[in-house]
Scaffold this motif. Sequence first.
Motif, PDB file in Angstrom:
ATOM      1  N   UNK A 198       4.660 -18.301 -27.638  1.00 16.78           N
ATOM      2  CA  UNK A 198       6.111 -18.111 -27.469  1.00 16.78           C
ATOM      3  C   UNK A 198       6.458 -16.627 -27.452  1.00 16.78           C
ATOM      4  N   UNK A 199       5.883 -15.868 -28.380  1.00 13.62           N
ATOM      5  CA  UNK A 199       6.176 -14.440 -28.431  1.00 13.62           C
ATOM      6  C   UNK A 199       5.723 -13.723 -27.169  1.00 13.62           C
ATOM      7  N   UNK A 200       4.529 -14.066 -26.683  1.00  9.20           N
ATOM      8  CA  UNK A 200       4.040 -13.419 -25.458  1.00  9.20           C
ATOM      9  C   UNK A 200       4.927 -13.774 -24.272  1.00  9.20           C
ATOM     10  N   UNK A 201       5.420 -15.017 -24.248  1.00  9.04           N
ATOM     11  CA  UNK A 201       6.321 -15.393 -23.142  1.00  9.04           C
ATOM     12  C   UNK A 201       7.650 -14.631 -23.235  1.00  9.04           C
ATOM     13  N   UNK A 202       8.142 -14.449 -24.450  1.00  4.98           N
ATOM     14  CA  UNK A 202       9.396 -13.689 -24.608  1.00  4.98           C
ATOM     15  C   UNK A 202       9.219 -12.260 -24.109  1.00  4.98           C
ATOM     16  N   UNK A 203       8.086 -11.639 -24.452  1.00  6.18           N
ATOM     17  CA  UNK A 203       7.846 -10.277 -23.977  1.00  6.18           C
ATOM     18  C   UNK A 203       7.691 -10.255 -22.457  1.00  6.18           C
ATOM     19  N   UNK A 204       7.044 -11.292 -21.902  1.00 11.52           N
ATOM     20  CA  UNK A 204       6.896 -11.348 -20.443  1.00 11.52           C
ATOM     21  C   UNK A 204       8.253 -11.458 -19.770  1.00 11.52           C
ATOM     22  N   UNK A 221      14.287 -21.617 -20.485  1.00  9.66           N
ATOM     23  CA  UNK A 221      14.008 -22.252 -21.774  1.00  9.66           C
ATOM     24  C   UNK A 221      13.680 -21.219 -22.857  1.00  9.66           C
ATOM     25  N   UNK A 222      12.925 -20.185 -22.484  1.00  8.78           N
ATOM     26  CA  UNK A 222      12.558 -19.174 -23.477  1.00  8.78           C
ATOM     27  C   UNK A 222      13.753 -18.337 -23.903  1.00  8.78           C
ATOM     28  N   UNK A 223      14.614 -17.993 -22.956  1.00 11.12           N
ATOM     29  CA  UNK A 223      15.822 -17.243 -23.321  1.00 11.12           C
ATOM     30  C   UNK A 223      16.729 -18.092 -24.201  1.00 11.12           C
TER      31      UNK A 223
END
Length: 327
Positions: A198-204, A221-223
């Motif tokens: 999840x954290x890596x996707x947020x940074x991406x 979804x991540x936002x």
Amino acid sequence: MATTETAPAAVLPERRPPLVQFVWQGGTVIALVALIAVFGALSPAGFLSLGNLTNILAQVAILTIIAAAQTMVMVTGHFDLSVGTTATLSGASASALMLAGLPVPVAILLGLGVGLAVGMVNGFLVAYLNISAIVATLATLTTVGGLAFIVTDGTTLYGMPASFFWIGQARPLGLPLPVVFAVIVAALVWVVLRYTTVGRRWYAVGGNAEVARLSGVSVRRNVFWAFALAGVTSGLGGIVLVSRLSSASATSANDYMMLAVAAVFLGMTLSGSGQANLGGTLVGVGIIGVLQNGLNIVGVNTYVQQVLTGVIIVAAVLLSSVKSRQA
């Protein structure tokens, strides 16, 4: 006759002398150490005493929780102006429910639910309706601020059960319990951002939303969940604050929004890419806490402190912007 074209030479980044690079990369940490040294020299008996250092930790505990919430949103490249009012509404709602006769644990859970609901509204507006985060959270700030006045009826709420005050006023081993909550929240957010998918996707998403989408990451979804978790985290900060103060008003945590923003921007200057990061946010929180405490001890009034906070925000934004362009 065939002709050949010479490719333009790549522009290499300017190399700085080691000392300049050290100051450029770690200037925020140096500023924190310098502030401690200056206030320690001005008032060694007052500023450097164990009691005052414990007091600084207690003062920045709530800010740490709310700044961690703001960090999660800013990692995704967005901005939440409503973290302060969300904290206020969650604390006021939990207090009102306790005064209405609900058990303390139930009231706390419902107060956290209020924070989660506000965060989910923000996430829906930004992620699924494509409204600018600043516009959406500014509207939420106004709405939630009004709801806080309705919940409190414009007065200050007193008389919550004594067991509730344990959250904000207990001191296990001499350490204020809000500091323990702040450490736990900071550790959880740090683990999520650094070690989870999840954290890596947020940074991406925060680095380049279009590239993240083309890589298969669900940007919306991540936002959405970054805003939702920021809301419930802010709500926790508001509940701890109300417990610490033994009262709840319609504006009790509103001022934390700007301080949280300042802390995150200060922390972004520590990142080579200029992105939000929790370690940097904690350094930013430390600078704000030391600055406020030190200025109080040497007798500088609160108006000057507000001016300095604004100057810090502008300087941090400029520096993080420069680093982002050079990354």
